[in-house]
Design a protein around this motif. Sequence first.
Motif, PDB file in Angstrom:
ATOM      1  N   TYR A  38      32.145  59.500  28.043  1.00 13.39           N
ATOM      2  CA  TYR A  38      33.379  58.954  27.483  1.00 13.39           C
ATOM      3  C   TYR A  38      34.389  60.057  27.227  1.00 13.39           C
ATOM      4  O   TYR A  38      34.048  61.137  26.738  1.00 13.39           O
ATOM      5  CB  TYR A  38      33.102  58.222  26.167  1.00 13.39           C
ATOM      6  CG  TYR A  38      34.368  57.755  25.489  1.00 13.39           C
ATOM      7  CD1 TYR A  38      35.015  56.605  25.908  1.00 13.39           C
ATOM      8  CD2 TYR A  38      34.941  58.496  24.452  1.00 13.39           C
ATOM      9  CE1 TYR A  38      36.189  56.176  25.318  1.00 13.39           C
ATOM     10  CE2 TYR A  38      36.117  58.082  23.845  1.00 13.39           C
ATOM     11  CZ  TYR A  38      36.738  56.924  24.282  1.00 13.39           C
ATOM     12  OH  TYR A  38      37.907  56.521  23.696  1.00 13.39           O
ATOM     13  N   LEU A  39      35.652  59.774  27.538  1.00 19.45           N
ATOM     14  CA  LEU A  39      36.752  60.667  27.192  1.00 19.45           C
ATOM     15  C   LEU A  39      37.923  59.810  26.736  1.00 19.45           C
ATOM     16  O   LEU A  39      38.279  58.826  27.405  1.00 19.45           O
ATOM     17  CB  LEU A  39      37.162  61.527  28.391  1.00 19.45           C
ATOM     18  CG  LEU A  39      38.268  62.558  28.138  1.00 19.45           C
ATOM     19  CD1 LEU A  39      37.786  63.615  27.141  1.00 19.45           C
ATOM     20  CD2 LEU A  39      38.704  63.224  29.432  1.00 19.45           C
ATOM     21  N   ALA A  40      38.518  60.169  25.602  1.00 13.95           N
ATOM     22  CA  ALA A  40      39.645  59.401  25.077  1.00 13.95           C
ATOM     23  C   ALA A  40      40.827  59.436  26.041  1.00 13.95           C
ATOM     24  O   ALA A  40      41.125  60.465  26.653  1.00 13.95           O
ATOM     25  CB  ALA A  40      40.061  59.952  23.714  1.00 13.95           C
ATOM     26  N   LYS A  41      41.502  58.315  26.163  1.00 10.29           N
ATOM     27  CA  LYS A  41      42.592  58.152  27.124  1.00 10.29           C
ATOM     28  C   LYS A  41      43.697  59.207  27.028  1.00 10.29           C
ATOM     29  O   LYS A  41      44.215  59.654  28.062  1.00 10.29           O
ATOM     30  CB  LYS A  41      43.180  56.740  26.977  1.00 10.29           C
ATOM     31  CG  LYS A  41      44.280  56.409  27.969  1.00 10.29           C
ATOM     32  CD  LYS A  41      44.614  54.920  27.943  1.00 10.29           C
ATOM     33  CE  LYS A  41      45.100  54.463  26.582  1.00 10.29           C
ATOM     34  NZ  LYS A  41      45.505  53.035  26.592  1.00 10.29           N
ATOM     35  N   PRO A  42      44.091  59.663  25.825  1.00  8.19           N
ATOM     36  CA  PRO A  42      45.164  60.671  25.762  1.00  8.19           C
ATOM     37  C   PRO A  42      44.845  61.976  26.488  1.00  8.19           C
ATOM     38  O   PRO A  42      45.756  62.761  26.772  1.00  8.19           O
ATOM     39  CB  PRO A  42      45.333  60.903  24.254  1.00  8.19           C
ATOM     40  CG  PRO A  42      44.880  59.634  23.628  1.00  8.19           C
ATOM     41  CD  PRO A  42      43.733  59.171  24.473  1.00  8.19           C
ATOM     42  N   PHE A  43      43.557  62.223  26.787  1.00 15.37           N
ATOM     43  CA  PHE A  43      43.202  63.463  27.466  1.00 15.37           C
ATOM     44  C   PHE A  43      43.210  63.334  28.988  1.00 15.37           C
ATOM     45  O   PHE A  43      43.106  64.346  29.691  1.00 15.37           O
ATOM     46  CB  PHE A  43      41.820  63.941  27.002  1.00 15.37           C
ATOM     47  CG  PHE A  43      41.780  64.375  25.574  1.00 15.37           C
ATOM     48  CD1 PHE A  43      42.486  65.492  25.147  1.00 15.37           C
ATOM     49  CD2 PHE A  43      41.050  63.659  24.641  1.00 15.37           C
ATOM     50  CE1 PHE A  43      42.461  65.885  23.826  1.00 15.37           C
ATOM     51  CE2 PHE A  43      41.021  64.052  23.314  1.00 15.37           C
ATOM     52  CZ  PHE A  43      41.729  65.171  22.901  1.00 15.37           C
ATOM     53  N   PHE A  44      43.338  62.119  29.518  1.00 10.76           N
ATOM     54  CA  PHE A  44      43.317  61.952  30.965  1.00 10.76           C
ATOM     55  C   PHE A  44      44.381  62.800  31.683  1.00 10.76           C
ATOM     56  O   PHE A  44      44.086  63.429  32.709  1.00 10.76           O
ATOM     57  CB  PHE A  44      43.512  60.480  31.346  1.00 10.76           C
ATOM     58  CG  PHE A  44      42.348  59.586  30.991  1.00 10.76           C
ATOM     59  CD1 PHE A  44      41.146  60.109  30.528  1.00 10.76           C
ATOM     60  CD2 PHE A  44      42.451  58.214  31.116  1.00 10.76           C
ATOM     61  CE1 PHE A  44      40.074  59.282  30.201  1.00 10.76           C
ATOM     62  CE2 PHE A  44      41.389  57.382  30.799  1.00 10.76           C
ATOM     63  CZ  PHE A  44      40.208  57.920  30.334  1.00 10.76           C
ATOM     64  N   PRO A  45      45.637  62.834  31.178  1.00 11.69           N
ATOM     65  CA  PRO A  45      46.656  63.621  31.891  1.00 11.69           C
ATOM     66  C   PRO A  45      46.308  65.097  32.010  1.00 11.69           C
ATOM     67  O   PRO A  45      46.690  65.748  32.988  1.00 11.69           O
ATOM     68  CB  PRO A  45      47.921  63.424  31.037  1.00 11.69           C
ATOM     69  CG  PRO A  45      47.697  62.145  30.326  1.00 11.69           C
ATOM     70  CD  PRO A  45      46.221  62.107  30.028  1.00 11.69           C
ATOM     71  N   PHE A  46      45.585  65.624  31.026  1.00  9.41           N
ATOM     72  CA  PHE A  46      45.234  67.037  31.082  1.00  9.41           C
ATOM     73  C   PHE A  46      44.176  67.309  32.149  1.00  9.41           C
ATOM     74  O   PHE A  46      44.150  68.381  32.747  1.00  9.41           O
ATOM     75  CB  PHE A  46      44.735  67.519  29.718  1.00  9.41           C
ATOM     76  CG  PHE A  46      45.776  67.440  28.639  1.00  9.41           C
ATOM     77  CD1 PHE A  46      46.831  68.338  28.608  1.00  9.41           C
ATOM     78  CD2 PHE A  46      45.696  66.464  27.660  1.00  9.41           C
ATOM     79  CE1 PHE A  46      47.793  68.265  27.612  1.00  9.41           C
ATOM     80  CE2 PHE A  46      46.659  66.389  26.662  1.00  9.41           C
ATOM     81  CZ  PHE A  46      47.714  67.285  26.642  1.00  9.41           C
TER      82      PHE A  46
END
Length: 351
Positions: free
Chosen positions: A72-80
């Motif tokens: 799992y990874l929180a959505k706000p980190f996807f762009p990075f």
Amino acid sequence: MDNNSTLRPELVWIDGRCYRFGDSGVWSKDRGTAVYQEESMYLEDDYDSDEDSASEEFDVQPYNGRFKHTFYLAKPFFPFVIGTKGSTRKRLETETSTSIQIPKLGQNGDIVLVGPTRQKVILARQRIDNLIKTSRKKLHYTHFISIPTNCESVQNGFQKFKESVLAANEPMRGVEEEIFQNPKKMHLTIGMLVLVDSIEREEAVRALEHCKENIIAPAILKNGPLLLTVQGVDYMNDDPAEVNVLYAKVYSKDNVLQEIADQISDYFFDIGFLRKDADKVNLHITLMNTKFRIPEDERRGAKRETFDATKILKAHKDTKFGEFMLSTIHISQLHSQSSNGYYEITGSIIC
């Protein structure tokens, strides 16, 4: 961003610990749009390549003749992880010989890594983890670990201090009622947190429970209930005539509170939720702060007018505000207020 500086960030040694000096930028105020730059891709030698030990930490499964790991990874980190036009993901995939599947724009979900060997998949996960640690520094704080100090005795002591300062015979530049703390929000801060979604908030609450069992309970068992004394004032810069923050100091027998706070800070730093600016927690209770003059939604980057604390420091260097027993530690939500006047509680423990 200079490519050499991102590949090999400056290393700073403080009290025997090595810190990477990362970018101090922040996200756009619009949380829906990430302002990001290319992230550093660390060398393989930066990581433990022992496949057995890493496999115990990460669940890597055989998958159609290859290997797969889902997390799992929180959505706000996807762009990075994606980078500009997908460049960061492409570089990660090339350097680790893996494919990295990320949920579509606007969707939540898991990251899926697929590679030819367990070690390649583990390497990709390790690089993403370090990328997220760096990226978290770009986000605004959302929560903080706090010890409420708004008990009756300390509030009464603070009120007497406030009345004394405002009733001074000679005016002091910049000293006015609006820069004094709200007594119902008086607290000690152990550390500032970035918790971007409900899952991270739940993980932080579990981490606080871990600290209770492994740090706080053993300390209290050894030393007994912890009495905290609030006495004396100090300031946060090097010129007493140009002060932004004036605070009360906090003491405990044998410095036990400092040890507890440092260990909690270290643990939350190790799991990636907390940023550290110093090796030790600066235990203090804010009494006066010039940012209180500025509306909350205008404080970021706003110029602050200092005040002259010279006479206050002299008159109240030994002032005792009160005593209280350490009873609770909270994960508090920034810029909030509960029905009792304190911050909204995301999670708490009884000590």
